[in-house]
Design a protein around this motif. Structure first.
Motif, PDB file in Angstrom:
ATOM      1  N   ASP A 165       0.823  -1.206   0.000  1.00 59.74           N
ATOM      2  CA  ASP A 165       0.000   0.000   0.000  1.00 59.74           C
ATOM      3  C   ASP A 165       0.861   1.262   0.000  1.00 59.74           C
ATOM      4  O   ASP A 165       0.505   2.265  -0.618  1.00 59.74           O
ATOM      5  CB  ASP A 165      -0.933   0.005   1.211  1.00 59.74           C
ATOM      6  N   SER A 166       1.994   1.205   0.689  1.00 54.70           N
ATOM      7  CA  SER A 166       2.891   2.358   0.627  1.00 54.70           C
ATOM      8  C   SER A 166       3.410   2.544  -0.789  1.00 54.70           C
ATOM      9  O   SER A 166       3.620   3.679  -1.243  1.00 54.70           O
ATOM     10  CB  SER A 166       4.049   2.170   1.612  1.00 54.70           C
ATOM     11  N   SER A 167       3.566   1.435  -1.515  1.00 53.93           N
ATOM     12  CA  SER A 167       3.970   1.543  -2.921  1.00 53.93           C
ATOM     13  C   SER A 167       2.870   2.188  -3.749  1.00 53.93           C
ATOM     14  O   SER A 167       3.135   2.993  -4.665  1.00 53.93           O
ATOM     15  CB  SER A 167       4.283   0.145  -3.473  1.00 53.93           C
ATOM     16  N   LEU A 168       1.599   1.866  -3.412  1.00 54.01           N
ATOM     17  CA  LEU A 168       0.469   2.508  -4.091  1.00 54.01           C
ATOM     18  C   LEU A 168       0.479   4.025  -3.855  1.00 54.01           C
ATOM     19  O   LEU A 168       0.207   4.816  -4.773  1.00 54.01           O
ATOM     20  CB  LEU A 168      -0.846   1.911  -3.596  1.00 54.01           C
ATOM     21  N   ILE A 170       3.041   5.912  -3.226  1.00 53.47           N
ATOM     22  CA  ILE A 170       4.132   6.509  -4.016  1.00 53.47           C
ATOM     23  C   ILE A 170       3.752   6.582  -5.488  1.00 53.47           C
ATOM     24  O   ILE A 170       3.962   7.603  -6.166  1.00 53.47           O
ATOM     25  CB  ILE A 170       5.420   5.684  -3.826  1.00 53.47           C
ATOM     26  N   SER A 171       3.150   5.480  -6.014  1.00 51.32           N
ATOM     27  CA  SER A 171       2.776   5.464  -7.434  1.00 51.32           C
ATOM     28  C   SER A 171       1.692   6.487  -7.732  1.00 51.32           C
ATOM     29  O   SER A 171       1.692   7.115  -8.803  1.00 51.32           O
ATOM     30  CB  SER A 171       2.305   4.052  -7.822  1.00 51.32           C
ATOM     31  N   GLU A 191       5.253   9.774 -20.275  1.00 50.90           N
ATOM     32  CA  GLU A 191       5.610   9.688 -18.860  1.00 50.90           C
ATOM     33  C   GLU A 191       4.365   9.512 -17.999  1.00 50.90           C
ATOM     34  O   GLU A 191       4.363   8.733 -17.041  1.00 50.90           O
ATOM     35  CB  GLU A 191       6.363  10.953 -18.438  1.00 50.90           C
ATOM     36  N   VAL A 192       3.278  10.194 -18.348  1.00 53.99           N
ATOM     37  CA  VAL A 192       2.027  10.061 -17.607  1.00 53.99           C
ATOM     38  C   VAL A 192       1.470   8.645 -17.754  1.00 53.99           C
ATOM     39  O   VAL A 192       1.030   8.023 -16.787  1.00 53.99           O
ATOM     40  CB  VAL A 192       0.996  11.095 -18.086  1.00 53.99           C
ATOM     41  N   LEU A 193       1.510   8.140 -18.985  1.00 50.48           N
ATOM     42  CA  LEU A 193       0.974   6.792 -19.234  1.00 50.48           C
ATOM     43  C   LEU A 193       1.792   5.728 -18.494  1.00 50.48           C
ATOM     44  O   LEU A 193       1.241   4.775 -17.927  1.00 50.48           O
ATOM     45  CB  LEU A 193       0.956   6.505 -20.737  1.00 50.48           C
ATOM     46  N   ASN A 194       3.116   5.879 -18.520  1.00 47.80           N
ATOM     47  CA  ASN A 194       3.963   4.913 -17.797  1.00 47.80           C
ATOM     48  C   ASN A 194       3.668   4.926 -16.305  1.00 47.80           C
ATOM     49  O   ASN A 194       3.613   3.873 -15.646  1.00 47.80           O
ATOM     50  CB  ASN A 194       5.443   5.224 -18.037  1.00 47.80           C
ATOM     51  N   ALA A 195       3.467   6.115 -15.762  1.00 49.00           N
ATOM     52  CA  ALA A 195       3.159   6.222 -14.334  1.00 49.00           C
ATOM     53  C   ALA A 195       1.819   5.566 -14.025  1.00 49.00           C
ATOM     54  O   ALA A 195       1.658   4.898 -12.995  1.00 49.00           O
ATOM     55  CB  ALA A 195       3.141   7.689 -13.912  1.00 49.00           C
ATOM     56  N   GLN A 196       0.841   5.733 -14.937  1.00 45.71           N
ATOM     57  CA  GLN A 196      -0.474   5.129 -14.718  1.00 45.71           C
ATOM     58  C   GLN A 196      -0.394   3.605 -14.815  1.00 45.71           C
ATOM     59  O   GLN A 196      -1.031   2.877 -14.027  1.00 45.71           O
ATOM     60  CB  GLN A 196      -1.459   5.669 -15.756  1.00 45.71           C
ATOM     61  N   THR A 201      -0.321  -1.652 -12.014  1.00 41.30           N
ATOM     62  CA  THR A 201       0.419  -2.860 -11.652  1.00 41.30           C
ATOM     63  C   THR A 201       0.481  -3.025 -10.137  1.00 41.30           C
ATOM     64  O   THR A 201       0.280  -4.130  -9.600  1.00 41.30           O
ATOM     65  CB  THR A 201       1.848  -2.804 -12.228  1.00 41.30           C
ATOM     66  N   ASP A 202       0.748  -1.932  -9.441  1.00 39.71           N
ATOM     67  CA  ASP A 202       0.804  -1.978  -7.976  1.00 39.71           C
ATOM     68  C   ASP A 202      -0.562  -2.303  -7.380  1.00 39.71           C
ATOM     69  O   ASP A 202      -0.665  -3.014  -6.374  1.00 39.71           O
ATOM     70  CB  ASP A 202       1.305  -0.644  -7.424  1.00 39.71           C
ATOM     71  N   ARG A 203      -1.629  -1.790  -8.002  1.00 37.70           N
ATOM     72  CA  ARG A 203      -2.970  -2.110  -7.529  1.00 37.70           C
ATOM     73  C   ARG A 203      -3.271  -3.602  -7.684  1.00 37.70           C
ATOM     74  O   ARG A 203      -3.880  -4.229  -6.809  1.00 37.70           O
ATOM     75  CB  ARG A 203      -4.006  -1.283  -8.299  1.00 37.70           C
ATOM     76  N   THR A 204      -2.834  -4.166  -8.805  1.00 30.89           N
ATOM     77  CA  THR A 204      -3.028  -5.600  -9.038  1.00 30.89           C
ATOM     78  C   THR A 204      -2.313  -6.434  -7.976  1.00 30.89           C
ATOM     79  O   THR A 204      -2.870  -7.391  -7.427  1.00 30.89           O
ATOM     80  CB  THR A 204      -2.523  -5.991 -10.438  1.00 30.89           C
ATOM     81  N   LEU A 205      -1.065  -6.058  -7.694  1.00 31.25           N
ATOM     82  CA  LEU A 205      -0.304  -6.787  -6.674  1.00 31.25           C
ATOM     83  C   LEU A 205      -0.989  -6.696  -5.316  1.00 31.25           C
ATOM     84  O   LEU A 205      -1.045  -7.676  -4.556  1.00 31.25           O
ATOM     85  CB  LEU A 205       1.119  -6.222  -6.586  1.00 31.25           C
ATOM     86  N   TYR A 206      -1.517  -5.503  -5.002  1.00 33.47           N
ATOM     87  CA  TYR A 206      -2.194  -5.316  -3.718  1.00 33.47           C
ATOM     88  C   TYR A 206      -3.457  -6.166  -3.635  1.00 33.47           C
ATOM     89  O   TYR A 206      -3.729  -6.793  -2.606  1.00 33.47           O
ATOM     90  CB  TYR A 206      -2.538  -3.839  -3.523  1.00 33.47           C
ATOM     91  N   ILE A 207      -4.224  -6.198  -4.715  1.00 35.29           N
ATOM     92  CA  ILE A 207      -5.455  -7.001  -4.724  1.00 35.29           C
ATOM     93  C   ILE A 207      -5.137  -8.482  -4.556  1.00 35.29           C
ATOM     94  O   ILE A 207      -5.804  -9.204  -3.800  1.00 35.29           O
ATOM     95  CB  ILE A 207      -6.236  -6.749  -6.035  1.00 35.29           C
ATOM     96  N   ARG A 208      -4.109  -8.953  -5.252  1.00 37.78           N
ATOM     97  CA  ARG A 208      -3.716 -10.358  -5.137  1.00 37.78           C
ATOM     98  C   ARG A 208      -3.254 -10.685  -3.718  1.00 37.78           C
ATOM     99  O   ARG A 208      -3.584 -11.742  -3.176  1.00 37.78           O
ATOM    100  CB  ARG A 208      -2.593 -10.664  -6.137  1.00 37.78           C
TER     101      ARG A 208
END
Length: 438
Positions: A165-168, A170-171, A191-196, A201-208
């Protein structure tokens, strides 16, 4: 100072929200989880009932040491057409002659000597009770170990959820910065698209990870034999014993390891089995007595009615002279079984030492990894703070910031995993030693 404050504020906000989410849930401590398992777990309850059966079986009567008292009653009636020719040539005939016989009484049979086999059987029953106690202890250790392993897995996953979640956070901040930079013409749309993409990706990891956390809760509820829908929270930290010594663990294992104790008891049972078989070489002496009543009525005959009552007593002695050499054969088999039990003890001892040595080496490695990953997390945290400050002023590219972010999150996950693996090693060592204290 500002760059440190940025990450700290957002992590603090997450922890506040996380605690508010957990507030409505019961705090399940490790001690409470173990207590619930001891009371509810199906395997422990079954093993407890098996021990009760073994305890009930320890009886002189079951070993054949007590007399057997039997009350019996027999009544026979008949109606016959009788024709008799007596020795003097007289013919007597009677239709529908009635004959009635009634016998009843109480009799006692008692084997007073059988080559001491009955005493060997009684000692066997006592050893079987001890075997049941060792089996129950083994079951308890295994299930408590399962509870502790799953519980600390939840602690680890809870820590990983916080890290992800802390990674979320930051992202999300990175997406906002990229949007701001794009709006003023200092960054490209790419740059905006890469950040999104990285945020998703971080949201997916958190959900899993959250899914795994929920499923592990269900698993713990299953071990505790309670409703799998019960929600709860676990403690935040796992304390690891840092002073375990292999020599102490080996000494405890020799005294308390249930599997080794079961092998020692099996050897004692084999010795008693041989003693019982050897008892068959001696005579079996039994005493018997009783008090009986008998009544008989005959419509035709010299005696038409007879009544008797009184004591009877005596003894019986028997000994096998030859039984197809089965006695010698049974003794040879019992001696081989006794030899096998000795070999099993040696094998279990060797296996136990090997398991302890291997688990202790894993424990030492994991303790070293904790120290290493703790230092690595501090370095990754400092690197992320510096990278974040540079990214905010636009002096480093996105890929470099993402690398620093992933390095920090991975360092947190590795540290959490190292602590968990060390705790598993500690639990395994204490379980082998038969001393799984909380």
């Amino acid at each position: 100072m500002k760059r440190h404050r940025f990450l700290s504020i957002h992590i603090s906000v997450f922890l506040m929200c996380f605690n508010l989410h957990m507030k409505g849930q019961e705090l399940l401590t490790l001690e409470e989880a173990v207590q619930v398992a001891l009371e509810n777990n199906y395997e422990i309850r079954l093993a407890t009932n098996d021990l009760k059966i073994d305890e009930t079986s320890v009886s002189p009567g079951l070993a054949g040491m007590l007399p057997r008292v039997v009350a019996s009653a027999t009544k026979n009636n008949s109606t016959q057409n009788i024709s008799q020719v007596r020795s003097d040539g007289t013919l007597r005939e009677l239709d529908n002659a009635r004959n009635n016989n009634l016998n009843y009484g109480v009799n006692l049979d008692w084997t007073i000597f059988d080559g001491l086999s009955m005493f060997a059987r009684y000692d066997q029953l006592k050893e079987l009770e001890k075997l049941g106690e060792a089996e129950l202890q083994s079951t308890i250790l295994n299930r408590v170990s399962d509870v502790m392993n799953v519980y600390f897995d939840l602690v680890q996953q809870q820590q990983q959820l916080i890290a992800l979640d802390s990674s979320l956070v930051i992202s999300q901040q990175r997406v906002e910065l990229a949007d701001n930079r794009f709006s003023i013409g200092k960054a490209s749309k790419l740059e905006v698209l890469n950040a999104q993409v990285d945020l998703n990706t971080d949201r997916t990891l958190y959900i899993r990870q959250n899914e795994l956390f929920a499923n592990t809760k269900i698993r713990l509820n299953e071990i505790l034999a309670r409703d799998t829908k019960i929600d709860f929270k676990v403690e935040d930290e796992m304390l690891i014993s840092e002073n375990l010594l292999l020599a102490d663990l080996e000494r405890l294992a020799q005294e308390q390891n249930p599997e080794l104790q079961m092998q020692l008891i099996n050897k004692r049972i084999a010795e008693l089995e041989l003693k019982e078989i050897k008892g068959n070489r001696f005579p079996v002496i039994s005493a018997n007595t009783g008090y009986n009543f008998s009544e008989s009525e005959n419509s035709l005959g010299f005696t038409t009615q007879n009544n008797a009552q009184g004591w009877n007593y005596g003894f019986t002695a028997s000994i096998d002279i030859f039984n197809g050499s089965n006695q010698n054969r049974n003794e040879k088999i019992a001696k081989i079984q006794l030899e096998n039990s000795t070999i099993a003890i040696e094998q279990q001892t060797q296996t136990l030492k090997s398991q302890l040595a291997s688990a202790f080496q894993t424990y030492l490695s994991n303790m070293s990894l904790i120290e290493l990953e703790t230092n690595n997390e501090e370095i990754a945290k400092e690197n992320l703070d510096i990278t974040l400050a540079k990214y905010r002023i636009g002096t480093i590219p996105t890929i470099e910031f993402r690398t620093a972010q992933l390095n920090y999150i991975n360092a947190q996950l590795r540290l959490s995993n190292a602590k968990y693996e060390a705790k598993l090693s500690e639990i395994a060592l204490k379980q082998l030693a038969g001393n799984l204290s909380l």
